[in-house]
Enzyme design. Structure first.
Site, mmCIF file in Angstrom:
data_model
loop_
_atom_site.group_PDB
_atom_site.id
_atom_site.type_symbol
_atom_site.label_atom_id
_atom_site.label_comp_id
_atom_site.label_asym_id
_atom_site.label_seq_id
_atom_site.Cartn_x
_atom_site.Cartn_y
_atom_site.Cartn_z
ATOM 1 N N ARG A 93 -85.930 -10.207 -40.940
ATOM 2 C CA ARG A 93 -86.951 -11.423 -40.505
ATOM 3 C C ARG A 93 -86.081 -12.712 -40.313
ATOM 4 O O ARG A 93 -85.237 -13.030 -40.992
ATOM 5 C CB ARG A 93 -88.082 -11.619 -41.501
ATOM 6 C CG ARG A 93 -88.723 -12.649 -41.105
ATOM 7 C CD ARG A 93 -90.158 -13.006 -41.624
ATOM 8 N NE ARG A 93 -90.235 -13.202 -43.174
ATOM 9 C CZ ARG A 93 -91.215 -13.086 -43.851
ATOM 10 N NH1 ARG A 93 -92.304 -12.909 -43.324
ATOM 11 N NH2 ARG A 93 -90.924 -13.464 -45.263
ATOM 12 N N ARG B 24 -85.665 -16.624 -44.532
ATOM 13 C CA ARG B 24 -86.373 -17.390 -45.425
ATOM 14 C C ARG B 24 -85.535 -17.148 -46.803
ATOM 15 O O ARG B 24 -84.926 -16.184 -47.003
ATOM 16 C CB ARG B 24 -87.826 -16.733 -45.714
ATOM 17 C CG ARG B 24 -88.857 -17.804 -45.513
ATOM 18 C CD ARG B 24 -90.163 -17.171 -45.206
ATOM 19 N NE ARG B 24 -90.711 -16.573 -46.319
ATOM 20 C CZ ARG B 24 -91.840 -15.945 -46.198
ATOM 21 N NH1 ARG B 24 -92.523 -15.985 -45.400
ATOM 22 N NH2 ARG B 24 -92.295 -15.513 -47.744
#
Ligand code: AP5
Length: 219
Positions: A130, A163
């Site tokens: 991601r 993240r």
């Protein structure tokens, strides 16, 4: 104030944020992601952010009362009729019961809960790849949903980042926590007749259309 809501639940990496963004684009639902609210609080160094930061870094759940406070605070900002789409909330039975108490007191209703189902293997692969835009928050995947230009957001040209809790050991803890602490939720919503299980391993656009089809009159 006339309030109703749906919720998108599922393991980390099930696609809650991606599906929520797709639904938002084609409906009038207001997207409320507890993960995003918490990350904003951490970034802003607010009291909630300071309380939540260590839990999030480890991949643990933030205490239920903190979560309820930020959600109800978010809802209290609006006036008039609103339809909310909760993303990653409620995440424990206690949160679900607290939400019900708050909603009952306001005559509000959570009318559908979508459980996005994927295997842990798929979730791990998705989270490891991601990438998120620093500027607008748009969500990509290096293989599955790649940006046109490496490291650059298609939507606003912002820089893409990974993240902090998307490191493998933290992802594995988040998956474990989900299975331990969210399990009780699903029978709770099943008994209320509002739970819908959705195969989220398919193309995200297919999943968005399927959910929109199920909430069409209120979308
Ligand atoms: P939060 O931000 O909610 O994280 P999460 O639940 O771990 O879920 P993710 O955002 O990681 O995954 P997602 O399901 O949204 O998947 P996405 O669409 O991004 O919470 C973070 C932390 O905050 C928690 O760990 C906890 O500490 C705290 N917290 C938050 N809410 C809380 C609560 N209620 N109670 C207590 N604590 C709370 O997709 C993942 C990737 O896959 C992306 O790259 C995407 O592009 C790709 N992808 C998505 N769909 C598809 C598809 N169909 N096909 C191929 N690739 C896809």
């Amino acid at each position: 104030m006339n309030v109703s809501a749906i919720a998108l639940l599922g393991v980390p990496g099930a696609g809650k944020g991606t599906i929520a963004a797709g639904i938002k684009e084609k409906s009038s639902f207001v997207h409320v992601s507890t993960g995003d609210l918490l990350r904003d609080a951490v970034k802003g160094r607010t009291e909630v952010g300071l309380q939540a930061e260590a839990f999030m870094k480890r991949g643990d759940l933030v205490p239920d009362n903190v979560i309820l406070d930020i959600v109800m605070e978010r809802i209290a900002r609006d006036t008039g009729e609103r339809k909310y789409m909760f993303d990653g909330f409620p995440r424990t039975l206690a949160q679900a019961e607290m939400l019900k108490t708050q909603f009952d007191a306001r005559g509000a209703v959570l009318f559908r809960v979508f459980l996005l189902e994927v295997s842990s293997e798929v979730a791990l692969e998705r989270l490891s790849g991601r990438r998120i835009c620093k500027k607008c928050g748009a969500n990509f995947h290096v293989v599955n949903i790649p940006p046109k230009k490496d490291g650059v957001c298609d939507v606003c040209g912002g820089e893409l980042y990974q993240r902090a809790d998307d490191q493998e050991s933290t992802i594995l803890n988040r998956l474990k926590i989900f299975h331990e602490q969210s399990a009780g939720l699903f029978s709770y919503y099943e008994e209320q007749g509002v739970l819908v299980r959705v195969d989220s391993s398919r193309n995200w656009k297919t999943v968005v259309d399927e959910i929109l089809g199920m909430i069409a009159p209120s979308a």
